[in-house]
Motif scaffolding. Sequence first.
Motif, PDB file in Angstrom:
ATOM      1  N   LEU A 225       0.827  -1.211   0.000  1.00 56.80           N
ATOM      2  CA  LEU A 225       0.000   0.000   0.000  1.00 56.80           C
ATOM      3  C   LEU A 225       0.859   1.258   0.000  1.00 56.80           C
ATOM      4  O   LEU A 225       0.491   2.267  -0.597  1.00 56.80           O
ATOM      5  CB  LEU A 225      -0.924  -0.018   1.216  1.00 56.80           C
ATOM      6  CG  LEU A 225      -1.913   1.154   1.339  1.00 56.80           C
ATOM      7  CD1 LEU A 225      -2.879   1.179   0.149  1.00 56.80           C
ATOM      8  CD2 LEU A 225      -2.689   1.061   2.661  1.00 56.80           C
ATOM      9  N   SER A 226       2.020   1.195   0.628  1.00 59.89           N
ATOM     10  CA  SER A 226       2.900   2.372   0.669  1.00 59.89           C
ATOM     11  C   SER A 226       3.356   2.774  -0.729  1.00 59.89           C
ATOM     12  O   SER A 226       3.554   3.962  -1.011  1.00 59.89           O
ATOM     13  CB  SER A 226       4.113   2.102   1.571  1.00 59.89           C
ATOM     14  OG  SER A 226       4.989   1.144   0.986  1.00 59.89           O
TER      15      SER A 226
ATOM     16  N   TYR B 178       0.474   4.641  -2.247  1.00 64.39           N
ATOM     17  CA  TYR B 178       0.376   5.960  -1.618  1.00 64.39           C
ATOM     18  C   TYR B 178       1.459   6.921  -2.116  1.00 64.39           C
ATOM     19  O   TYR B 178       1.238   8.137  -2.160  1.00 64.39           O
ATOM     20  CB  TYR B 178       0.474   5.809  -0.103  1.00 64.39           C
ATOM     21  CG  TYR B 178      -0.860   5.603   0.591  1.00 64.39           C
ATOM     22  CD1 TYR B 178      -1.979   5.161  -0.104  1.00 64.39           C
ATOM     23  CD2 TYR B 178      -1.001   5.855   1.952  1.00 64.39           C
ATOM     24  CE1 TYR B 178      -3.188   4.973   0.530  1.00 64.39           C
ATOM     25  CE2 TYR B 178      -2.216   5.683   2.603  1.00 64.39           C
ATOM     26  CZ  TYR B 178      -3.309   5.247   1.886  1.00 64.39           C
ATOM     27  OH  TYR B 178      -4.508   5.085   2.518  1.00 64.39           O
TER      28      TYR B 178
ATOM     29  N   GLN C 268      -0.050   8.243  -5.318  1.00 67.88           N
ATOM     30  CA  GLN C 268      -1.363   8.845  -5.082  1.00 67.88           C
ATOM     31  C   GLN C 268      -1.248  10.192  -4.376  1.00 67.88           C
ATOM     32  O   GLN C 268      -1.820  11.194  -4.814  1.00 67.88           O
ATOM     33  CB  GLN C 268      -2.206   7.887  -4.244  1.00 67.88           C
ATOM     34  CG  GLN C 268      -3.514   8.470  -3.722  1.00 67.88           C
ATOM     35  CD  GLN C 268      -4.203   7.520  -2.758  1.00 67.88           C
ATOM     36  OE1 GLN C 268      -4.423   6.357  -3.069  1.00 67.88           O
ATOM     37  NE2 GLN C 268      -4.552   8.008  -1.572  1.00 67.88           N
ATOM     38  N   TRP C 269      -0.505  10.228  -3.271  1.00 65.21           N
ATOM     39  CA  TRP C 269      -0.462  11.459  -2.472  1.00 65.21           C
ATOM     40  C   TRP C 269       0.484  12.496  -3.057  1.00 65.21           C
ATOM     41  O   TRP C 269       0.264  13.710  -2.868  1.00 65.21           O
ATOM     42  CB  TRP C 269      -0.122  11.118  -1.026  1.00 65.21           C
ATOM     43  CG  TRP C 269      -1.295  10.468  -0.341  1.00 65.21           C
ATOM     44  CD1 TRP C 269      -1.490   9.136  -0.121  1.00 65.21           C
ATOM     45  CD2 TRP C 269      -2.459  11.130   0.146  1.00 65.21           C
ATOM     46  NE1 TRP C 269      -2.704   8.928   0.483  1.00 65.21           N
ATOM     47  CE2 TRP C 269      -3.318  10.122   0.672  1.00 65.21           C
ATOM     48  CE3 TRP C 269      -2.867  12.464   0.201  1.00 65.21           C
ATOM     49  CZ2 TRP C 269      -4.561  10.427   1.239  1.00 65.21           C
ATOM     50  CZ3 TRP C 269      -4.097  12.765   0.773  1.00 65.21           C
ATOM     51  CH2 TRP C 269      -4.924  11.754   1.272  1.00 65.21           C
TER      52      TRP C 269
ATOM     53  N   MET D  39     -10.428   6.671  -1.595  1.00 65.99           N
ATOM     54  CA  MET D  39      -9.144   6.908  -0.931  1.00 65.99           C
ATOM     55  C   MET D  39      -9.295   7.159   0.558  1.00 65.99           C
ATOM     56  O   MET D  39      -8.441   6.778   1.364  1.00 65.99           O
ATOM     57  CB  MET D  39      -8.422   8.091  -1.589  1.00 65.99           C
ATOM     58  CG  MET D  39      -7.841   7.824  -2.955  1.00 65.99           C
ATOM     59  SD  MET D  39      -7.010   9.300  -3.613  1.00 65.99           S
ATOM     60  CE  MET D  39      -8.242   9.930  -4.745  1.00 65.99           C
TER      61      MET D  39
ATOM     62  N   PRO E 190      -8.772   2.058   2.077  1.00 62.12           N
ATOM     63  CA  PRO E 190      -7.498   1.600   2.662  1.00 62.12           C
ATOM     64  C   PRO E 190      -7.547   1.479   4.183  1.00 62.12           C
ATOM     65  O   PRO E 190      -6.958   0.559   4.753  1.00 62.12           O
ATOM     66  CB  PRO E 190      -6.497   2.682   2.214  1.00 62.12           C
ATOM     67  CG  PRO E 190      -7.117   3.298   1.005  1.00 62.12           C
ATOM     68  CD  PRO E 190      -8.586   3.272   1.258  1.00 62.12           C
TER      69      PRO E 190
ATOM     70  N   ASN F 118      -0.465   6.945   8.162  1.00 61.23           N
ATOM     71  CA  ASN F 118      -0.363   8.361   7.822  1.00 61.23           C
ATOM     72  C   ASN F 118       1.042   8.744   7.406  1.00 61.23           C
ATOM     73  O   ASN F 118       1.233   9.639   6.574  1.00 61.23           O
ATOM     74  CB  ASN F 118      -0.794   9.232   9.002  1.00 61.23           C
ATOM     75  CG  ASN F 118      -0.880  10.688   8.613  1.00 61.23           C
ATOM     76  OD1 ASN F 118      -1.764  11.098   7.874  1.00 61.23           O
ATOM     77  ND2 ASN F 118       0.070  11.492   9.087  1.00 61.23           N
TER      78      ASN F 118
ATOM     79  N   MET G 274       2.809   7.005   5.570  1.00 65.37           N
ATOM     80  CA  MET G 274       2.825   6.668   4.148  1.00 65.37           C
ATOM     81  C   MET G 274       2.160   7.745   3.295  1.00 65.37           C
ATOM     82  O   MET G 274       2.363   7.790   2.084  1.00 65.37           O
ATOM     83  CB  MET G 274       2.099   5.334   3.929  1.00 65.37           C
ATOM     84  CG  MET G 274       2.748   4.152   4.603  1.00 65.37           C
ATOM     85  SD  MET G 274       1.746   2.662   4.347  1.00 65.37           S
ATOM     86  CE  MET G 274       2.622   1.511   5.400  1.00 65.37           C
ATOM     87  N   ILE G 275       1.360   8.597   3.931  1.00 65.72           N
ATOM     88  CA  ILE G 275       0.757   9.731   3.235  1.00 65.72           C
ATOM     89  C   ILE G 275       1.707  10.916   3.214  1.00 65.72           C
ATOM     90  O   ILE G 275       1.929  11.539   2.178  1.00 65.72           O
ATOM     91  CB  ILE G 275      -0.573  10.131   3.907  1.00 65.72           C
ATOM     92  CG1 ILE G 275      -1.600   9.010   3.790  1.00 65.72           C
ATOM     93  CG2 ILE G 275      -1.121  11.427   3.322  1.00 65.72           C
ATOM     94  CD1 ILE G 275      -2.881   9.253   4.579  1.00 65.72           C
TER      95      ILE G 275
ATOM     96  N   ALA H 189      -0.473   4.786  -9.776  1.00 66.89           N
ATOM     97  CA  ALA H 189      -1.019   4.317  -8.492  1.00 66.89           C
ATOM     98  C   ALA H 189      -2.074   3.242  -8.706  1.00 66.89           C
ATOM     99  O   ALA H 189      -2.141   2.261  -7.957  1.00 66.89           O
ATOM    100  CB  ALA H 189      -1.608   5.498  -7.719  1.00 66.89           C
TER     101      ALA H 189
END
Length: 439
Positions: free
Chosen positions: A251-252, A255, A258-259, A356, A360, A381, A383-384, A421
Amino acid sequence: MVKLKKPQLNFWQIWNMNVGFLGIQYSFGLQQSAINPIFLFLGAKEETLPILNIAGPVTGLIIQPIIGAISDKTWSPKWGRRKPFFLIGAIMGSICLFAFPLSPALWFAVGLLWILDVGNNMAMEPYRAFVGDKLPDNQLSLGYQMQSLFVGAGILLANASIFLFQDWFGGGEEVSGQIPKWLYYSFFIGSFLSITTILWSVLKTPEIPPPDEELKEIERNRSLPFLEKVKKPFAEISEAVKDMPKFMWKLSAVYLFQWYALFVYWQFITPLFRSTLGYDTSEAAAQAAKMSTTYNIVTAVVALILVPLTMRFGGKKIYAISLLGTGLALLAIPNITDPVYVLFPMVLFGIGWAAMMGIPYSMVSKIVPQERRGVYMGILNMMIVIPMGIQTLTFGPIFKNLLGGNAVNAMYFAGIFFVIACILALRLNVQKEESVSDL
């Protein structure tokens, strides 16, 4: 550790539990749509916008995992486990929102952003864990998609207030170095909502006491010397990262793209409209607010609809498709020069934003241990904010030297990152030892 059995909650109990997210996300809505225009009003150059926004990644990276680890080891029969932290964060945010439009200079506004981000992050992380603490596994999707609903509603109200107040109280030429008075009202409303909505959830939702085994661990933690207490959260974070499920590592990667892309969009949507629509900063900021209002209306509408869809088709597929739709929306926006038609891609963006903000968290909450939920939500977070931190440090030179200082190219860049992503999200298969239903 024995899994804690949690009672089923009804719809309105889950609703009340998440009301506080309205105020938190109103504040984030202002950060997305109003903070960068304020920086521009106070004399900031477009290429400095990424670095001026570094407060968010830095405070998120530091505050959320630490608060998560501390709250995991906290319990008070009177105040609970998570609620004291997001109440303190809401008070900090309320004060900063009230002061923000009164900023006399750029340095003052940047400083306030740092304090505001500390407050928002202090409120955000334990709130994510709070929902996971309260709900049984079969209600987690509903709980986190309810948060998505309030994410959409909070940002919707923030952005609607910006263009409505600009329409009602705006007008006149921009004055260099001054923040228009019409922006004040949105921040004052945010200051009120920040504290009142959190209080609603605090007063309406009791926390579940930890089981005896956890209470003994909390008591042992309280008896530690002061320096050991200071070190403990960092040790908890380090150990949790070492033991982190493979799913979260995958997932990282999602992210990261994505972020990074989302931060590009939020920073450069106002400059984009100065280029494609020929608007001045006030007009461009109002159009950007309309864009955000549109996608957050969609988010509020579709957030709960995603619950049965994820149960039927799986979170991975719905999440990946949503990311692809968001990427296509960003690739389309620079090619539309009508202020009404350019709102249409925000339908896809709104569906993506709902996914989003919910899917997740639901997936991760089901595979992490209860006694570490706070620290793992803090790591999620991280990872965000790490991609956001990378963006603030790298995108200024990329924008100036590789993209020709052109906001249109910046939006294309963000769209391509969302497509990447989406491809990475297709790898989000839960390992057998981590598997749970409806992931």
